[in-house]
Write a protein that holds these residues in place. Structure first.
Motif, PDB file in Angstrom:
ATOM      1  N   ASP A  59      -8.480  -1.766  -4.025  1.00 27.92           N
ATOM      2  CA  ASP A  59      -8.721  -1.983  -2.631  1.00 27.92           C
ATOM      3  C   ASP A  59      -7.463  -2.799  -1.989  1.00 27.92           C
ATOM      4  O   ASP A  59      -7.518  -2.834  -0.821  1.00 27.92           O
ATOM      5  CB  ASP A  59     -10.102  -2.850  -2.327  1.00 27.92           C
ATOM      6  CG  ASP A  59     -10.247  -4.028  -2.993  1.00 27.92           C
ATOM      7  OD1 ASP A  59      -9.409  -4.336  -4.075  1.00 27.92           O
ATOM      8  OD2 ASP A  59     -10.902  -4.985  -2.758  1.00 27.92           O
ATOM      9  N   THR A  60      -6.766  -3.496  -2.857  1.00 27.82           N
ATOM     10  CA  THR A  60      -5.608  -4.361  -2.244  1.00 27.82           C
ATOM     11  C   THR A  60      -4.441  -3.561  -2.261  1.00 27.82           C
ATOM     12  O   THR A  60      -3.471  -4.036  -1.593  1.00 27.82           O
ATOM     13  CB  THR A  60      -5.419  -5.732  -3.079  1.00 27.82           C
ATOM     14  OG1 THR A  60      -4.794  -5.065  -4.639  1.00 27.82           O
ATOM     15  CG2 THR A  60      -6.497  -6.412  -3.111  1.00 27.82           C
ATOM     16  N   PHE A  61      -4.289  -2.533  -2.812  1.00 30.23           N
ATOM     17  CA  PHE A  61      -3.282  -1.723  -2.837  1.00 30.23           C
ATOM     18  C   PHE A  61      -3.030  -0.279  -2.514  1.00 30.23           C
ATOM     19  O   PHE A  61      -2.115   0.480  -2.304  1.00 30.23           O
ATOM     20  CB  PHE A  61      -2.193  -1.922  -4.074  1.00 30.23           C
ATOM     21  CG  PHE A  61      -2.689  -1.489  -5.187  1.00 30.23           C
ATOM     22  CD1 PHE A  61      -2.888  -0.173  -5.911  1.00 30.23           C
ATOM     23  CD2 PHE A  61      -3.311  -2.563  -6.284  1.00 30.23           C
ATOM     24  CE1 PHE A  61      -3.114   0.015  -7.039  1.00 30.23           C
ATOM     25  CE2 PHE A  61      -3.713  -2.169  -7.578  1.00 30.23           C
ATOM     26  CZ  PHE A  61      -3.663  -0.891  -8.031  1.00 30.23           C
ATOM     27  N   LEU A  62      -4.355   0.520  -2.745  1.00 28.96           N
ATOM     28  CA  LEU A  62      -4.495   1.622  -2.611  1.00 28.96           C
ATOM     29  C   LEU A  62      -4.366   2.133  -1.058  1.00 28.96           C
ATOM     30  O   LEU A  62      -4.721   1.139  -0.132  1.00 28.96           O
ATOM     31  CB  LEU A  62      -5.671   2.530  -2.904  1.00 28.96           C
ATOM     32  CG  LEU A  62      -5.948   2.375  -4.539  1.00 28.96           C
ATOM     33  CD1 LEU A  62      -7.239   2.774  -4.776  1.00 28.96           C
ATOM     34  CD2 LEU A  62      -4.794   3.491  -4.940  1.00 28.96           C
TER      35      LEU A  62
ATOM     36  N   GLU B  89     -12.079   8.310  -4.025  1.00 27.62           N
ATOM     37  CA  GLU B  89     -11.363   9.514  -4.714  1.00 27.62           C
ATOM     38  C   GLU B  89     -11.351   8.818  -6.296  1.00 27.62           C
ATOM     39  O   GLU B  89     -11.566   9.729  -7.148  1.00 27.62           O
ATOM     40  CB  GLU B  89     -10.231   9.738  -4.184  1.00 27.62           C
ATOM     41  CG  GLU B  89     -10.217  10.556  -2.908  1.00 27.62           C
ATOM     42  CD  GLU B  89      -8.838  11.032  -2.264  1.00 27.62           C
ATOM     43  OE1 GLU B  89      -8.007  10.498  -2.741  1.00 27.62           O
ATOM     44  OE2 GLU B  89      -9.058  11.653  -1.206  1.00 27.62           O
ATOM     45  N   LEU B  90     -10.909   7.600  -6.322  1.00 22.45           N
ATOM     46  CA  LEU B  90     -10.768   7.101  -8.055  1.00 22.45           C
ATOM     47  C   LEU B  90     -12.284   7.126  -8.515  1.00 22.45           C
ATOM     48  O   LEU B  90     -12.099   7.579  -9.619  1.00 22.45           O
ATOM     49  CB  LEU B  90     -10.391   5.692  -7.910  1.00 22.45           C
ATOM     50  CG  LEU B  90     -10.453   4.739  -8.972  1.00 22.45           C
ATOM     51  CD1 LEU B  90      -9.543   5.221 -10.054  1.00 22.45           C
ATOM     52  CD2 LEU B  90     -10.213   3.214  -8.692  1.00 22.45           C
TER      53      LEU B  90
ATOM     54  N   ARG C 116       0.865  -1.174   0.026  1.00 18.17           N
ATOM     55  CA  ARG C 116       0.172   0.086   0.069  1.00 18.17           C
ATOM     56  C   ARG C 116       0.784   1.097  -0.079  1.00 18.17           C
ATOM     57  O   ARG C 116       1.273   1.486   1.079  1.00 18.17           O
ATOM     58  CB  ARG C 116      -0.938   0.056   1.275  1.00 18.17           C
ATOM     59  CG  ARG C 116      -1.980  -1.263   1.042  1.00 18.17           C
ATOM     60  CD  ARG C 116      -2.901  -1.155   2.239  1.00 18.17           C
ATOM     61  NE  ARG C 116      -3.798  -2.232   2.186  1.00 18.17           N
ATOM     62  CZ  ARG C 116      -5.063  -2.157   1.485  1.00 18.17           C
ATOM     63  NH1 ARG C 116      -5.425  -1.312   0.774  1.00 18.17           N
ATOM     64  NH2 ARG C 116      -5.740  -3.423   1.494  1.00 18.17           N
ATOM     65  N   LEU C 117       0.981   1.611  -0.925  1.00 20.88           N
ATOM     66  CA  LEU C 117       2.011   2.983  -1.437  1.00 20.88           C
ATOM     67  C   LEU C 117       1.537   4.264  -1.091  1.00 20.88           C
ATOM     68  O   LEU C 117       0.300   4.441  -1.713  1.00 20.88           O
ATOM     69  CB  LEU C 117       2.565   2.789  -2.830  1.00 20.88           C
ATOM     70  CG  LEU C 117       3.676   3.746  -3.163  1.00 20.88           C
ATOM     71  CD1 LEU C 117       5.022   3.601  -2.178  1.00 20.88           C
ATOM     72  CD2 LEU C 117       3.808   4.055  -4.742  1.00 20.88           C
TER      73      LEU C 117
ATOM     74  N   MET D 202      -7.343  -1.841 -13.668  1.00 20.04           N
ATOM     75  CA  MET D 202      -6.579  -2.349 -12.456  1.00 20.04           C
ATOM     76  C   MET D 202      -6.785  -1.449 -11.175  1.00 20.04           C
ATOM     77  O   MET D 202      -6.784  -2.350 -10.204  1.00 20.04           O
ATOM     78  CB  MET D 202      -4.860  -2.034 -12.680  1.00 20.04           C
ATOM     79  CG  MET D 202      -4.263  -2.907 -13.791  1.00 20.04           C
ATOM     80  SD  MET D 202      -3.951  -4.352 -12.766  1.00 20.04           S
ATOM     81  CE  MET D 202      -2.750  -3.975 -11.624  1.00 20.04           C
ATOM     82  N   PHE D 203      -7.061  -0.275 -11.264  1.00 26.64           N
ATOM     83  CA  PHE D 203      -7.478   0.377 -10.199  1.00 26.64           C
ATOM     84  C   PHE D 203      -8.830   0.157  -9.486  1.00 26.64           C
ATOM     85  O   PHE D 203      -9.185  -0.077  -8.386  1.00 26.64           O
ATOM     86  CB  PHE D 203      -7.342   1.915 -10.153  1.00 26.64           C
ATOM     87  CG  PHE D 203      -5.915   2.523 -10.035  1.00 26.64           C
ATOM     88  CD1 PHE D 203      -5.330   2.683  -8.949  1.00 26.64           C
ATOM     89  CD2 PHE D 203      -5.290   2.895 -11.202  1.00 26.64           C
ATOM     90  CE1 PHE D 203      -4.126   3.085  -8.649  1.00 26.64           C
ATOM     91  CE2 PHE D 203      -4.176   3.431 -11.168  1.00 26.64           C
ATOM     92  CZ  PHE D 203      -3.455   3.608 -10.034  1.00 26.64           C
TER      93      PHE D 203
END
Length: 274
Positions: free
Chosen positions: A124-127, A135-136, A73-74, A118-119
């Protein structure tokens, strides 16, 4: 390991010159993403560097695949990337005739749309937070006209018996979830505005509608979004990288006296890259 990376940003009319001397230390991947965003927004020109744009989007895609695979999660300002990608789509559409004379712009458009997929599918796995995912959706809804225009363009070309029929058709199919989001939430946002007698909703009010209506949204599972081809440089690229590595190593030897520096000092030296 976190680093402070100073990136040159081209002066542009629509943005102020950023001279932030107190840059935060962040993982290097943040600087790579910053560089990709900077390239996207500064190279939209009639002499369009298609090969470099394809490489740029591929870099972003591979980073997202790694995040998804390792569930990293960056903490990054993803909105800047989303905005840059949408502006690139708008550029492709507004210069359709000129660009199609030289390039298959649908390959690039498909790659951009699939980044959004992808987003949508794995975000939900990396945001970093649930609000980032909200926000996406907000950005997709806010810029729905750009996606509607893209759909109209590729639908027009995919229903004609021309050379772009197959390439445009792939983009049409890839837009299915983005269109589902727009068609699901827009009527609910309009209804909310009408019931509450509001002419223009704030971002927080739109997000409130989005959060309240996730459960009734139906999306199509798309396969292969996290698959990519391994990078293999072309002959001209191999020569470029060879010269680049030679230049870097020469510069390091010239500016660092290794025999006088301990390992700890060296690491500190490399923690700030400019």
């Amino acid at each position: 390991m976190n680093f402070r990376v100073n990136l040159h940003k081209m002066p542009m009319r629509h943005r102020k010159k950023a001279a932030d001397k107190n840059l935060p230390c962040r993982p290097l991947v943040c600087a790579v993403l910053d560089l990709m965003v900077e390239f996207i927004v500064t190279h939209m020109m009639k002499e369009f560097p298609m090969d470099l744009y394809v490489r740029c989007i591929q870099v972003v895609h591979k980073l997202l695949c790694y995040q998804k695979k390792c569930r990293v999660r960056l903490h990054y300002t993803w909105r800047e990337l989303w905005s840059a990608l949408i502006n690139l789509l708008k550029f492709l559409m507004s210069n359709e005739t000129v660009l199609l004379a030289k390039h298959n712009i649908f390959t690039l458009a498909l790659m951009i749309v699939n980044l959004f997929n992808m987003f949508i599918t794995y975000g939900d796995t990396f945001l970093p937070t649930p609000s980032s995912y909200d926000e996406l959706y907000y950005e997709i809804i806010r810029m729905h006209q750009s996606f509607d225009n893209l759909y109209s363009m590729v639908l027009r070309l995919s229903t004609n018996a021309g050379q772009w029929k197959e390439a445009a058709s792939k983009v049409t199919h890839a837009l299915v979830n983005i269109r589902a989001i727009i068609n699901h939430f827009n009527p609910k946002i309009e209804s909310y505005a009408a019931v509450n007698h509001i002419s223009q909703l704030s971002e927080e009010q739109v997000l409130e509608v989005v959060r309240a209506n996730y459960d009734t949204l139906t999306l199509k599972l798309q396969d292969g979004l996290d698959q990519y081809e391994r990078y293999s440089e072309q002959h001209k690229e191999a020569a470029f990288f060879k010269e680049l590595v030679r230049s870097i190593s020469t510069n390091v030897r010239r500016n660092l006296a290794f025999h006088t520096l301990s390992q700890e000092v060296l690491l500190k030296e490399f923690s700030t890259i400019s």
